[in-house]
Design an enzyme around this catalytic site. Structure first.
Site, PDB file in Angstrom:
ATOM      1  N   ASP A 337      20.840 104.628  47.575  1.00 51.63           N
ATOM      2  CA  ASP A 337      19.511 104.373  47.044  1.00 51.63           C
ATOM      3  C   ASP A 337      19.017 103.097  47.725  1.00 51.63           C
ATOM      4  OD1 ASP A 337      17.272 104.582  45.230  1.00 51.63           O
ATOM      5  OD2 ASP A 337      18.128 102.825  44.242  1.00 51.63           O
ATOM      6  N   THR A 339      16.430 100.795  47.008  1.00 50.41           N
ATOM      7  CA  THR A 339      16.185  99.619  46.176  1.00 50.41           C
ATOM      8  C   THR A 339      17.475  99.182  45.487  1.00 50.41           C
ATOM      9  OG1 THR A 339      13.955 100.436  45.781  1.00 50.41           O
ATOM     10  CG2 THR A 339      14.756  98.676  44.345  1.00 50.41           C
ATOM     11  N   ASP A 582      21.469 101.901  41.269  1.00 47.68           N
ATOM     12  CA  ASP A 582      21.453 100.942  40.169  1.00 47.68           C
ATOM     13  C   ASP A 582      20.399 101.274  39.129  1.00 47.68           C
ATOM     14  OD1 ASP A 582      19.180 100.399  41.587  1.00 47.68           O
ATOM     15  OD2 ASP A 582      19.479  98.231  41.703  1.00 47.68           O
TER      16      ASP A 582
END
Length: 826
Positions: A337, A339, A582
């Protein structure tokens, strides 16, 4: 505070309270306890200190631990009470009664090894437990009218627990407040669609918030919350369910089947057929049985795993399940991911571009009010808050929030409605331009150029009607572009380069614009970053999706469900997939991936489902985890070959002794010496050495391909030397001389197996092999060691003959290993 409740269509439900009027300039402190405003719900202010104490006294507390490692008692039991320890223990007791102490050395070695295993696993337990406390979620509860963070196990029945995006529901309860509260219950029900919750609706532990916020009252805590029990069991410390350990269990099962009939035949041969001294017969029988047992293999595997946990713990890496170390070493595709993984969590506003003649000061005021409308801002909104703080230049104090729409990964935007200073109502959306703007809009070309520079762009649009009106986004009027610059992680480039060197494919999967994500990946040097794909054009057919996943490296505008489908598509092609993330939108993919990796600062839900949590939030820790897994798997495969070579030659020697009706050539002391020098000591060092070889499947087959021919050659060479020595020596002391010659051959052949396994050579590996050879030489030349181990070479003809047979066996070993390597691969 009372918020409106929405039904599934987005309409306000009948009888629900009107939206509270919130001053857009009011500041919320998310860290320190804050006074709570009055609420329409009787329990909204939470319990008092006295009520909490009363419930604790009654045992109405959430006493189920979030994670559970094995207790010290369980560690001792698992290391001591094993099948092979029982067999060796019985044989040890027998030898203590019938033979000198040097024939009982194998028992002391087992005691020492078991002690080492217990100590190492205890160290791993301490590391895991301490890291688990660091990474433990701290839910926010309301007590005495204030909000404060507490440990999960401190929650009591009746507590009011606040919820925000990414928070996991830690106990069962009933919704007390809901502000567009959407909860994902897929971990419990398997249903991926989030459920809109209203006051009075039940919530179950194990579910998590994907959008909105609210609070719930705990109705079941501790072991009464069934879902909490499931979560506890799922995260329990374990040393099982890995190919490595299941493979070793399979090997041990076969070893047991071989050992039992062979040992019975040897006992009959030595005690009944041969009319020898009883005690000497017992000693030689035990000497034949003990080396059949690969007693140190399971221990060494546990030690290798445990030391791996301790090593990773020093790097702030929490391994929630030990086999995850092994699993990540087998991974051939890593899905990242963007970000929080390639970029740091924060962002900075570089520019605000008004559109359609909008007044810049007015746009700043709208952004300031939007920032104040959400008490739980995401990274993008936080950047706006930082740039346009409440009460800053331009005011904004007079704007009042009348409605709010939290950001959702599925819709890609958030929104809020206000009553402005002059009483004018207005409603605004802030989100992805390519979602809010129609295809072909001229502004998209401008945005595309910004995306190509790796910048993130949000569109501020004014809603023509009500915020929650159907199709509000379709008719929104573009007002400004908010250009954000993402902070790249300084170590992300090196980590991507590492995976490329290790032939691990890297796929960047993000909810952001594909071109922007590709530009960020390109800045970090990701191979194939130019191959971007907008997930909205991703094929839905699993096979076509798998092809698209293999052909492209960067994917944008990916929904949470698509992330899950992408992982499944890769797995359908035989890939072992790791997923990092996250955010709440990563949870489903993390759960389904072979290995889920969460950042320590990530949402509570991601930390709960991930097998590995990077507490230091550093993506650069991943290579350490991969290296640790490869070290464990590669080295255990190496040393397993050593152990099983000994098992094979021991079984064959026993069979040959029975068939030829001769005395077993060795006493326990001889094989204890050989095992220590050619297996025990070197295996310990080799098991903990660095190893960057990529993990290969089929552990049992790979080990047995080499162990069986090695064991057969060692047994044949040793028995040949023994038979030749029986014809060469005669008279008193002949058996001792024959044993010494056979021991020399077996040692030299075993040393050659060790020398092959120690490759590729480094200075310390050469030193290790040389030290073992020197140790045996010292035993042969020091008189009191000769007597202690009953090893004395007689004459020169037979010892040199033993060396010659060993050299021939070594040549045969080299040929067989190369043949196996060419036929089956290394």
């Amino acid at each position: 505070m009372t918020q409106r409740a929405l039904d599934s269509s987005g309409e306000q439900t009948p009888g629900s309270p009107r939206p509270a009027m919130i001053d857009a300039g009011a500041e919320l402190d998310p860290v320190h306890p804050v006074e709570l405003p009055p609420s329409g719900h009787p329990d909204a202010t939470g319990l008092t200190t006295a009520e909490v104490a009363e419930r604790v006294a009654r045992g109405e507390v959430n006493d189920v631990p979030v994670r559970s490692s094995r207790s010290v008692t369980e560690i001792v039991r698992a290391n001591v009470f094993t099948r092979f320890n029982l067999i060796i223990g019985v044989l040890w007791v027998i030898m203590l009664f019938v033979a000198p102490i040097q024939d009982s050395l194998f028992g002391f070695v087992i005691v020492a090894n078991t002690g080492i295993g217990i100590i190492q696993e205890w160290r791993a337990k301490k590391t895991l437990d301490s890291l688990a406390v660091i990474g433990e979620a701290k839910p926010t509860v309301r007590r005495d009218g204030k909000a404060a963070e507490i440990s999960t196990h401190e929650i009591v029945l009746g507590d009011v627990v606040e919820l925000g995006p990414g928070d996991k529901v830690v106990v069962d309860g009933t919704v007390a407040e809901a502000d567009s509260l959407e909860i994902d219950e897929s971990l419990l029900t398997g249903e991926a669609d989030p459920v809109l919750k209203r006051p009075g609706d039940p919530v179950m532990s194990g579910s998590f918030v994907v959008a909105g916020g609210g609070a719930f009252t705990a109705t079941k805590v501790g072991r009464e919350a069934y879902a909490a029990q499931l979560a506890e069991e799922a995260s329990r410390f374990t040393l099982v369910h890995s190919e490595l350990r299941s493979g070793i269990s399979t090997i041990l099962k076969y070893v047991t089947w071989m050992m039992v009939p062979t040992a019975i035949g040897l006992i009959i041969s030595q005690l009944v057929v041969k009319d020898n001294n009883f005690k000497d017969s017992v000693a030689r029988t035990v000497g034949g049985i003990v080396p059949m047992i690969p007693e140190g293999l399971v221990l060494l595997t546990s030690v290798a795993f445990a030391i791996g946990v301790v090593r990773l713990g020093r790097k702030q890496c929490l391994v929630q399940e030990l086999p995850a170390i092994e699993g990540l070493a087998r991974v051939d595709v890593v899905c990242l991911d963007k970000t929080g993984t390639l970029t740091e969590g924060g962002m900075d506003i570089t520019e605000v571009r008004p559109l359609n003649g909008s007044d810049e000061a007015y746009v700043h005021q709208v952004l300031r009010s939007l920032g104040s409308s959400d008490p739980r801002p995401n990274a993008s909104l936080q950047a706006i808050i930082d740039a346009y703080p409440a009460g800053g230049e331009g005011g904004g104090k007079g704007w009042t929030v009348t409605d709010a729409m939290p950001f959702s990964s599925a819709r890609k935007y958030s929104g809020a409605a206000f009553t402005e200073t002059d009483g004018t109502p207005s409603a605004w959306l802030l989100g992805a331009p390519d979602v809010l703007l129609p295809d072909g809009d001229g502004t998209l070309t401008e945005i595309e150029h910004l995306n190509e520079q790796g910048l993130r762009v949000l569109l501020l649009a004014r809603v023509r009607g009500e915020l929650d009106a159907p199709g509000a986004a379709d008719g929104a009027v573009p007002t400004a572009l908010v250009v954000l610059e993402q902070r790249l992680r300084p170590d992300a480039g090196e980590t991507l380069a590492y995976f490329a060197q290790q032939n691990v494919a890297t796929k960047v999967i993000s909810g952001d614009n594909a071109v922007s994500v590709g530009a960020v990946a390109g800045k970090l040097g990701l191979a194939g970053a130019e191959n971007t794909l907008d997930a909205r054009r991703m094929p839905t057919d699993p096979d076509e999706m798998a092809t698209a996943m293999e052909e492209n490296a960067v994917f944008g505008r990916v929904t949470p469900q698509q992330k899950r489908d992408m992982v499944a598509a890769l797995q359908s092609r035989g890939h072992t997939v790791a997923m990092t993330g996250d955010g709440v939108n990563d949870v489903l993919a993390l759960k389904d991936a072979d290995i889920g990796v969460s950042m320590g600062s990530g949402s509570e839900a991601t930390r709960a489902v991930a097998q590995i949590v990077l507490l230091n939030n550093s993506f650069a820790t991943l290579p350490s985890v991969v290296a640790e897994g490869r070290r464990v798997i590669g080295n255990i495969t190496r040393v397993a070959t050593l152990f099983l070579t000994k098992t094979v030659y021991s079984v064959l020697l026993a069979i040959l002794v029975v068939c030829f009706q001769v005395e077993y050539p060795f006493l326990p002391r001889h094989l204890t010496l050989l095992s220590t020098l050619t297996i025990g000591v070197p295996a310990f060092f080799l098991a903990l050495a660095p190893n960057k070889e990529r993990a290969q499947p089929h552990f049992v087959r790979r080990v047995m391909r080499y162990a069986i021919p090695s064991g057969v050659i060692a047994a044949a060479a040793t028995f040949t030397t023994y038979l030749v020595a029986r014809h060469h020596y005669s008279g008193p002391g002949a058996l001792e001389a024959e044993t010494s010659a056979a021991t020399l051959t077996l040692f030299l052949v075993s040393m050659w197996v060790l020398a092959i396994i120690a490759r590729p050579y480094t200075w310390w590996r050469i030193g290790l092999v040389a030290a073992m050879g020197l140790g045996f030489l010292i035993v042969l030349v020091v008189p009191w060691l000769q007597d202690f181990f009953a090893l004395k070479l007689v004459g020169t003809t037979m010892p040199w003959g033993a060396v010659g047979i060993a050299v021939a066996a070594a040549a045969l070993l080299e040929f067989s290993w190369r043949l196996v390597g060419r036929r089956f691969g290394a």
